[in-house]
Design a protein around this motif. Structure first.
Motif, PDB file in Angstrom:
ATOM      1  N   PHE B  34       0.836  -1.193   0.000  1.00  0.00           N
ATOM      2  CA  PHE B  34       0.000   0.000   0.000  1.00  0.00           C
ATOM      3  C   PHE B  34       0.876   1.251   0.000  1.00  0.00           C
ATOM      4  CE2 PHE B  34      -3.838  -2.335   1.336  1.00  0.00           C
ATOM      5  CZ  PHE B  34      -3.266  -3.464   1.899  1.00  0.00           C
ATOM      6  N   TYR B  36       0.216   5.271   1.190  1.00  0.00           N
ATOM      7  CA  TYR B  36      -0.668   6.242   1.817  1.00  0.00           C
ATOM      8  C   TYR B  36      -0.031   7.625   1.722  1.00  0.00           C
ATOM      9  CZ  TYR B  36      -3.424   2.589   4.218  1.00  0.00           C
ATOM     10  OH  TYR B  36      -4.241   1.520   4.526  1.00  0.00           O
ATOM     11  N   GLN B  38      -0.144  11.565   3.603  1.00  0.00           N
ATOM     12  CA  GLN B  38      -0.579  12.321   4.778  1.00  0.00           C
ATOM     13  C   GLN B  38      -0.263  13.793   4.580  1.00  0.00           C
ATOM     14  OE1 GLN B  38       1.502  11.617   8.509  1.00  0.00           O
ATOM     15  NE2 GLN B  38      -0.376  11.946   9.673  1.00  0.00           N
ATOM     16  N   ASN B  41      -1.113  17.587   9.647  1.00  0.00           N
ATOM     17  CA  ASN B  41      -2.146  17.520  10.691  1.00  0.00           C
ATOM     18  C   ASN B  41      -3.415  16.795  10.250  1.00  0.00           C
ATOM     19  OD1 ASN B  41      -0.754  18.925  12.828  1.00  0.00           O
ATOM     20  ND2 ASN B  41      -0.988  20.756  11.559  1.00  0.00           N
ATOM     21  N   GLN B  42      -3.252  15.838   9.358  1.00  0.00           N
ATOM     22  CA  GLN B  42      -4.384  15.021   8.921  1.00  0.00           C
ATOM     23  C   GLN B  42      -4.042  13.550   9.055  1.00  0.00           C
ATOM     24  OE1 GLN B  42      -6.131  16.017   5.134  1.00  0.00           O
ATOM     25  NE2 GLN B  42      -5.740  18.209   5.393  1.00  0.00           N
ATOM     26  N   GLY B  43      -5.052  12.718   8.918  1.00  0.00           N
ATOM     27  CA  GLY B  43      -4.836  11.277   8.919  1.00  0.00           C
ATOM     28  C   GLY B  43      -4.257  10.814   7.591  1.00  0.00           C
ATOM     29  N   LEU B  44      -4.035   9.513   7.493  1.00  0.00           N
ATOM     30  CA  LEU B  44      -3.490   8.943   6.261  1.00  0.00           C
ATOM     31  C   LEU B  44      -4.619   8.597   5.298  1.00  0.00           C
ATOM     32  CD1 LEU B  44      -1.166   8.502   8.365  1.00  0.00           C
ATOM     33  CD2 LEU B  44      -0.526   6.511   7.006  1.00  0.00           C
ATOM     34  N   LEU B  46      -5.463   6.521   1.649  1.00  0.00           N
ATOM     35  CA  LEU B  46      -4.934   5.513   0.749  1.00  0.00           C
ATOM     36  C   LEU B  46      -4.789   6.067  -0.658  1.00  0.00           C
ATOM     37  CD1 LEU B  46      -4.143   2.480   0.452  1.00  0.00           C
ATOM     38  CD2 LEU B  46      -6.504   2.087  -0.297  1.00  0.00           C
ATOM     39  N   LYS B  49      -3.145   0.442  -3.888  1.00  0.00           N
ATOM     40  CA  LYS B  49      -2.780  -0.812  -3.247  1.00  0.00           C
ATOM     41  C   LYS B  49      -2.498  -1.890  -4.286  1.00  0.00           C
ATOM     42  CE  LYS B  49      -7.644  -2.153  -2.507  1.00  0.00           C
ATOM     43  NZ  LYS B  49      -8.407  -0.902  -2.625  1.00  0.00           N
ATOM     44  N   PHE B  90       3.725   7.266   2.839  1.00  0.00           N
ATOM     45  CA  PHE B  90       4.087   6.063   3.579  1.00  0.00           C
ATOM     46  C   PHE B  90       3.804   4.833   2.735  1.00  0.00           C
ATOM     47  CE2 PHE B  90       5.004   7.745   7.738  1.00  0.00           C
ATOM     48  CZ  PHE B  90       4.288   8.932   7.785  1.00  0.00           C
ATOM     49  N   MET B 101      -0.147  -4.794   9.700  1.00  0.00           N
ATOM     50  CA  MET B 101       0.324  -3.929   8.636  1.00  0.00           C
ATOM     51  C   MET B 101       1.524  -3.163   9.178  1.00  0.00           C
ATOM     52  SD  MET B 101      -1.608  -0.916   6.453  1.00  0.00           S
ATOM     53  CE  MET B 101      -2.527  -2.036   5.398  1.00  0.00           C
ATOM     54  N   PHE B 103       4.401  -0.186   8.479  1.00  0.00           N
ATOM     55  CA  PHE B 103       4.631   1.024   7.699  1.00  0.00           C
ATOM     56  C   PHE B 103       6.116   1.352   7.619  1.00  0.00           C
ATOM     57  CE2 PHE B 103       0.405   2.764   7.002  1.00  0.00           C
ATOM     58  CZ  PHE B 103      -0.345   2.021   7.876  1.00  0.00           C
ATOM     59  N   GLY B 104       6.490   1.960   6.515  1.00  0.00           N
ATOM     60  CA  GLY B 104       7.823   2.518   6.401  1.00  0.00           C
ATOM     61  C   GLY B 104       7.918   3.809   7.199  1.00  0.00           C
ATOM     62  N   ALA B 105       9.114   4.367   7.254  1.00  0.00           N
ATOM     63  CA  ALA B 105       9.357   5.571   8.056  1.00  0.00           C
ATOM     64  C   ALA B 105       8.802   6.829   7.414  1.00  0.00           C
ATOM     65  CB  ALA B 105      10.851   5.725   8.305  1.00  0.00           C
TER      66      ALA B 105
END
Lengths: 115, 113
Positions: B34, B36, B38, B41-44, B46, B49, B90, B101, B103-105
């Motif tokens: 996947f 993603y 961001q 100040n928000q969520g991730l 998609l 995929k 990400f 799941m 995630f990368g850095a």
């Protein structure tokens, strides 16, 4: 359609105070739920996940805890906050795709500053 | 255990230039992958995929990624960068039939005018 809510959006708390962050999901039943933390300039750290009511798995031992009192509700708590608890907290839910993959959907996040 | 490595914590491109964000995975079982995005100040959200269908996956906002098993890579590309693409990206991996799941850095993309 499914929606995920988090509140509060921002929070400033003194060291040693308690914490309660709430996450709710609408429009789906029996979701997997997750709490992540993002410290400044760092990636996502998985804190807890839940596959059902009362079922919590912890990824990292720390002074935080999680609870799932309802199918649609996931709460992150602490009895005494530390400076290192500052960060951006993200809640996510997931569903299984037809091919057996686990896709996660994220909430808007809570910015926590501990002073 | 599965993991992803994102090469380059910061990438800077000029507006209109090619965007290439690198992701390599490690998985002992066939992975699902996947990307993603961001915004501050928000969520991730998609982007796209890979679920073992087509190896070239098209996502939202003109992004696409190609799954290359021989290189264990899933790089994200966009032919022409737009100012609105500036964000953190990400890469994530999840094995088959698993709740996990990883995630990368993350890679912060800056777009210069």
């Amino acid at each position: 359609s499914q929606t995920i809510h988090q509140w509060p959006a921002t929070l400033v708390q003194p060291v040693g105070s308690p914490l309660s962050l709430e996450c709710t999901v609408e429009g789906t039943s029996n979701p997997n739920l997750y709490w992540y933390r993002q410290a400044a300039g760092r990636g996502l750290q998985l804190l807890f996940y839940s596959v059902g009511i009362g079922q919590i798995s912890s990824e990292v031992p720390q002074n935080l805890s999680a609870s799932r009192p309802q199918d649609w509700q996931f709460i992150l708590s602490s009895k005494k906050l530390l400076l290192s608890d500052s960060g951006f907290y993200l809640c996510a839910w997931s569903r299984w795709g037809a091919g057996g993959y686990n896709e996660q959907f994220f909430g808007p996040g809570t910015r926590l500053t501990v002073l | 255990a599965q993991s992803v490595t994102q090469l380059g914590s910061h990438v800077s491109v000029s507006e209109g230039a090619l965007v290439l964000l690198r992701c390599n995975y490690s998985s002992s079982v066939p992975p699902y992958l996947f990307w993603y995005v961001q915004y501050p100040n928000q969520g991730l959200q998609l982007l796209l995929k890979y679920t073992s269908a087509a190896t070239l996956v098209k996502g939202i906002n003109g992004f696409e990624a190609e799954f290359k098993k021989s290189e264990t890579s899933f790089h994200l590309t966009k032919p022409s960068a737009h100012m609105s693409d500036a964000a953190e990206y990400f890469c994530a991996v999840s094995p088959y039939n698993n709740n996990d799941m990883r995630f990368g850095a993350g890679t912060r993309l800056t777009v210069k005018p």
